[in-house]
Scaffold this motif. Structure first.
Motif, PDB file in Angstrom:
ATOM      1  N   MET A 100      20.620  15.591  21.752  1.00  0.00           N
ATOM      2  CA  MET A 100      20.699  15.121  20.376  1.00  0.00           C
ATOM      3  C   MET A 100      19.307  15.030  19.780  1.00  0.00           C
ATOM      4  O   MET A 100      18.358  14.618  20.427  1.00  0.00           O
ATOM      5  N   ASP A 101      19.210  15.418  18.538  1.00  0.00           N
ATOM      6  CA  ASP A 101      17.979  15.240  17.764  1.00  0.00           C
ATOM      7  C   ASP A 101      18.057  13.835  17.187  1.00  0.00           C
ATOM      8  O   ASP A 101      18.943  13.536  16.404  1.00  0.00           O
ATOM      9  N   ASP A 102      17.148  12.936  17.602  1.00  0.00           N
ATOM     10  CA  ASP A 102      17.322  11.523  17.309  1.00  0.00           C
ATOM     11  C   ASP A 102      16.655  11.054  16.024  1.00  0.00           C
ATOM     12  O   ASP A 102      16.729   9.891  15.686  1.00  0.00           O
ATOM     13  N   ASP A 103      15.970  11.911  15.318  1.00  0.00           N
ATOM     14  CA  ASP A 103      15.266  11.387  14.138  1.00  0.00           C
ATOM     15  C   ASP A 103      16.184  11.246  12.931  1.00  0.00           C
ATOM     16  O   ASP A 103      15.795  10.683  11.910  1.00  0.00           O
ATOM     17  N   GLY A 104      17.365  11.724  13.047  1.00  0.00           N
ATOM     18  CA  GLY A 104      18.319  11.543  11.971  1.00  0.00           C
ATOM     19  C   GLY A 104      18.117  12.507  10.817  1.00  0.00           C
ATOM     20  O   GLY A 104      18.807  12.425   9.805  1.00  0.00           O
ATOM     21  N   PHE A 105      17.154  13.415  10.973  1.00  0.00           N
ATOM     22  CA  PHE A 105      16.887  14.347   9.873  1.00  0.00           C
ATOM     23  C   PHE A 105      17.106  15.791  10.291  1.00  0.00           C
ATOM     24  O   PHE A 105      16.417  16.700   9.833  1.00  0.00           O
ATOM     25  N   GLY A 106      18.034  15.950  11.165  1.00  0.00           N
ATOM     26  CA  GLY A 106      18.409  17.302  11.504  1.00  0.00           C
ATOM     27  C   GLY A 106      17.383  18.002  12.374  1.00  0.00           C
ATOM     28  O   GLY A 106      16.575  17.349  13.032  1.00  0.00           O
ATOM     29  N   THR A 107      17.363  19.286  12.302  1.00  0.00           N
ATOM     30  CA  THR A 107      16.569  20.071  13.253  1.00  0.00           C
ATOM     31  C   THR A 107      15.226  20.497  12.679  1.00  0.00           C
ATOM     32  O   THR A 107      14.531  21.304  13.269  1.00  0.00           O
ATOM     33  N   TYR A 108      14.843  19.943  11.523  1.00  0.00           N
ATOM     34  CA  TYR A 108      13.597  20.379  10.896  1.00  0.00           C
ATOM     35  C   TYR A 108      12.505  19.315  10.977  1.00  0.00           C
ATOM     36  O   TYR A 108      11.637  19.226  10.120  1.00  0.00           O
ATOM     37  N   GLY A 109      12.549  18.540  12.051  1.00  0.00           N
ATOM     38  CA  GLY A 109      11.603  17.431  12.210  1.00  0.00           C
ATOM     39  C   GLY A 109      10.148  17.849  12.268  1.00  0.00           C
ATOM     40  O   GLY A 109       9.254  17.035  12.023  1.00  0.00           O
ATOM     41  N   ASP A 110       9.889  19.097  12.566  1.00  0.00           N
ATOM     42  CA  ASP A 110       8.492  19.529  12.646  1.00  0.00           C
ATOM     43  C   ASP A 110       7.924  19.889  11.284  1.00  0.00           C
ATOM     44  O   ASP A 110       6.722  20.058  11.118  1.00  0.00           O
ATOM     45  N   ILE A 111       8.763  20.047  10.302  1.00  0.00           N
ATOM     46  CA  ILE A 111       8.300  20.388   8.958  1.00  0.00           C
ATOM     47  C   ILE A 111       7.997  19.084   8.225  1.00  0.00           C
ATOM     48  O   ILE A 111       8.830  18.173   8.238  1.00  0.00           O
ATOM     49  N   PRO A 112       6.799  18.960   7.590  1.00  0.00           N
ATOM     50  CA  PRO A 112       6.538  17.725   6.832  1.00  0.00           C
ATOM     51  C   PRO A 112       7.685  17.471   5.868  1.00  0.00           C
ATOM     52  O   PRO A 112       8.079  18.354   5.110  1.00  0.00           O
ATOM     53  N   GLY A 113       8.207  16.274   5.927  1.00  0.00           N
ATOM     54  CA  GLY A 113       9.353  15.961   5.085  1.00  0.00           C
ATOM     55  C   GLY A 113      10.669  16.325   5.746  1.00  0.00           C
ATOM     56  O   GLY A 113      11.733  16.109   5.171  1.00  0.00           O
ATOM     57  N   GLY A 114      10.556  16.870   6.943  1.00  0.00           N
ATOM     58  CA  GLY A 114      11.765  17.180   7.690  1.00  0.00           C
ATOM     59  C   GLY A 114      12.683  18.139   6.933  1.00  0.00           C
ATOM     60  O   GLY A 114      13.887  18.156   7.141  1.00  0.00           O
ATOM     61  N   GLY A 115      12.099  18.957   6.077  1.00  0.00           N
ATOM     62  CA  GLY A 115      12.894  19.927   5.355  1.00  0.00           C
ATOM     63  C   GLY A 115      13.590  19.356   4.139  1.00  0.00           C
ATOM     64  O   GLY A 115      14.287  20.059   3.435  1.00  0.00           O
ATOM     65  N   ARG A 116      13.392  18.027   3.915  1.00  0.00           N
ATOM     66  CA  ARG A 116      13.992  17.425   2.723  1.00  0.00           C
ATOM     67  C   ARG A 116      13.059  17.616   1.533  1.00  0.00           C
ATOM     68  O   ARG A 116      11.927  18.052   1.687  1.00  0.00           O
ATOM     69  N   ASN A 117      13.483  17.282   0.359  1.00  0.00           N
ATOM     70  CA  ASN A 117      12.624  17.372  -0.834  1.00  0.00           C
ATOM     71  C   ASN A 117      11.765  16.119  -0.924  1.00  0.00           C
ATOM     72  O   ASN A 117      12.125  15.158  -1.575  1.00  0.00           O
ATOM     73  N   THR A 118      10.698  16.138  -0.206  1.00  0.00           N
ATOM     74  CA  THR A 118       9.824  14.964  -0.176  1.00  0.00           C
ATOM     75  C   THR A 118       8.462  15.352  -0.690  1.00  0.00           C
ATOM     76  O   THR A 118       8.113  16.527  -0.755  1.00  0.00           O
ATOM     77  N   ALA A 119       7.664  14.349  -1.061  1.00  0.00           N
ATOM     78  CA  ALA A 119       6.287  14.598  -1.477  1.00  0.00           C
ATOM     79  C   ALA A 119       5.412  13.535  -0.837  1.00  0.00           C
ATOM     80  O   ALA A 119       5.862  12.423  -0.585  1.00  0.00           O
ATOM     81  N   VAL A 120       4.194  13.903  -0.534  1.00  0.00           N
ATOM     82  CA  VAL A 120       3.236  12.939  -0.010  1.00  0.00           C
ATOM     83  C   VAL A 120       2.404  12.448  -1.175  1.00  0.00           C
ATOM     84  O   VAL A 120       1.821  13.244  -1.904  1.00  0.00           O
ATOM     85  N   VAL A 121       2.387  11.133  -1.371  1.00  0.00           N
ATOM     86  CA  VAL A 121       1.634  10.549  -2.490  1.00  0.00           C
ATOM     87  C   VAL A 121       0.385   9.877  -1.945  1.00  0.00           C
ATOM     88  O   VAL A 121       0.477   9.047  -1.040  1.00  0.00           O
ATOM     89  N   ALA A 122      -0.762  10.244  -2.469  1.00  0.00           N
ATOM     90  CA  ALA A 122      -2.011   9.634  -2.025  1.00  0.00           C
ATOM     91  C   ALA A 122      -2.060   8.184  -2.487  1.00  0.00           C
ATOM     92  O   ALA A 122      -1.432   7.814  -3.483  1.00  0.00           O
ATOM     93  N   ARG A 123      -2.812   7.343  -1.732  1.00  0.00           N
ATOM     94  CA  ARG A 123      -3.010   5.965  -2.175  1.00  0.00           C
ATOM     95  C   ARG A 123      -3.646   6.002  -3.558  1.00  0.00           C
ATOM     96  O   ARG A 123      -4.548   6.798  -3.800  1.00  0.00           O
ATOM     97  N   ALA A 124      -3.221   5.114  -4.435  1.00  0.00           N
ATOM     98  CA  ALA A 124      -3.810   5.054  -5.766  1.00  0.00           C
ATOM     99  C   ALA A 124      -5.295   4.712  -5.658  1.00  0.00           C
ATOM    100  O   ALA A 124      -6.128   5.249  -6.369  1.00  0.00           O
ATOM    101  N   LYS A 125      -5.606   3.798  -4.702  1.00  0.00           N
ATOM    102  CA  LYS A 125      -6.989   3.351  -4.570  1.00  0.00           C
ATOM    103  C   LYS A 125      -7.421   3.518  -3.112  1.00  0.00           C
ATOM    104  O   LYS A 125      -6.993   2.754  -2.248  1.00  0.00           O
ATOM    105  N   PRO A 126      -8.251   4.506  -2.840  1.00  0.00           N
ATOM    106  CA  PRO A 126      -8.684   4.697  -1.455  1.00  0.00           C
ATOM    107  C   PRO A 126      -9.374   3.437  -0.945  1.00  0.00           C
ATOM    108  O   PRO A 126     -10.144   2.811  -1.672  1.00  0.00           O
ATOM    109  N   LYS A 127      -9.039   3.080   0.301  1.00  0.00           N
ATOM    110  CA  LYS A 127      -9.652   1.888   0.899  1.00  0.00           C
ATOM    111  C   LYS A 127     -11.098   2.192   1.258  1.00  0.00           C
ATOM    112  O   LYS A 127     -11.360   3.085   2.044  1.00  0.00           O
ATOM    113  N   THR A 128     -12.037   1.450   0.687  1.00  0.00           N
ATOM    114  CA  THR A 128     -13.444   1.638   1.040  1.00  0.00           C
ATOM    115  C   THR A 128     -13.989   0.307   1.531  1.00  0.00           C
ATOM    116  O   THR A 128     -13.476  -0.746   1.169  1.00  0.00           O
TER     117      THR A 128
END
Ligand code: TYC
Length: 125
Positions: free
Chosen positions: A13-41
């Motif tokens: 069983m693939d346990d991540d719950g997101f099907g067989t595309y776990g190696d693709i960022p976003g697991g193949g879903r329509n996701t986006a990576v959002v940068a922090r609004a304010k980088p921690k310095t």
């Protein structure tokens, strides 16, 4: 030995719950990576460079050191030197750790090469 392709239960069983595309960022879903609004310095910690009084180092040498390594005017350097002479210790400047460390080493090296016992140290602000 656990095979990379299997899990602890030994099933397939693939346990991540997101099907067989776990190696693709976003697991193949329509996701986006959002940068922090304010980088921690982090502001660098600052260190006071101190010069200590002694009975032997010539006043003129201390004034020269303050002019050369701490960018003081003749007047500013004389004021600091006299303060150290009278009180025992004074602040030459405030710097990042690496700059303070370098300035302490430069002062001690010049004093040693001129056979003066002048002491210089640093402390966290
Ligand atoms: N006390 C020294 C003298 O009388 C002068 C002096 C001033 C030395 C400041 C060190 O950090 C110092 N010659």
């Amino acid at each position: 030995m656990v095979d990379e392709m299997s899990d602890e239960r030994g099933d397939d069983m693939d346990d991540d719950g997101f099907g067989t595309y776990g190696d693709i960022p976003g697991g193949g879903r329509n996701t986006a990576v959002v940068a922090r609004a304010k980088p921690k310095t982090k502001k660098p910690s600052l260190y006071r460079v101190l010069v200590l009084n002694d009975d032997y180092t010539p006043m003129e040498f201390v004034v020269y050191v303050l002019e050369r390594f701490f960018n003081k005017t003749r007047e500013g350097a004389t004021r600091i030197m006299l303060h150290v002479h009278q009180s025992g210790v004074g602040v030459c400047g405030i710097y990042s750790y690496e700059v303070a460390e370098t300035k302490v080493a430069q002062v001690l090296d010049l004093a040693r090469r001129n056979q003066h016992p002048l002491q210089c140290t640093m402390e966290k602000e």
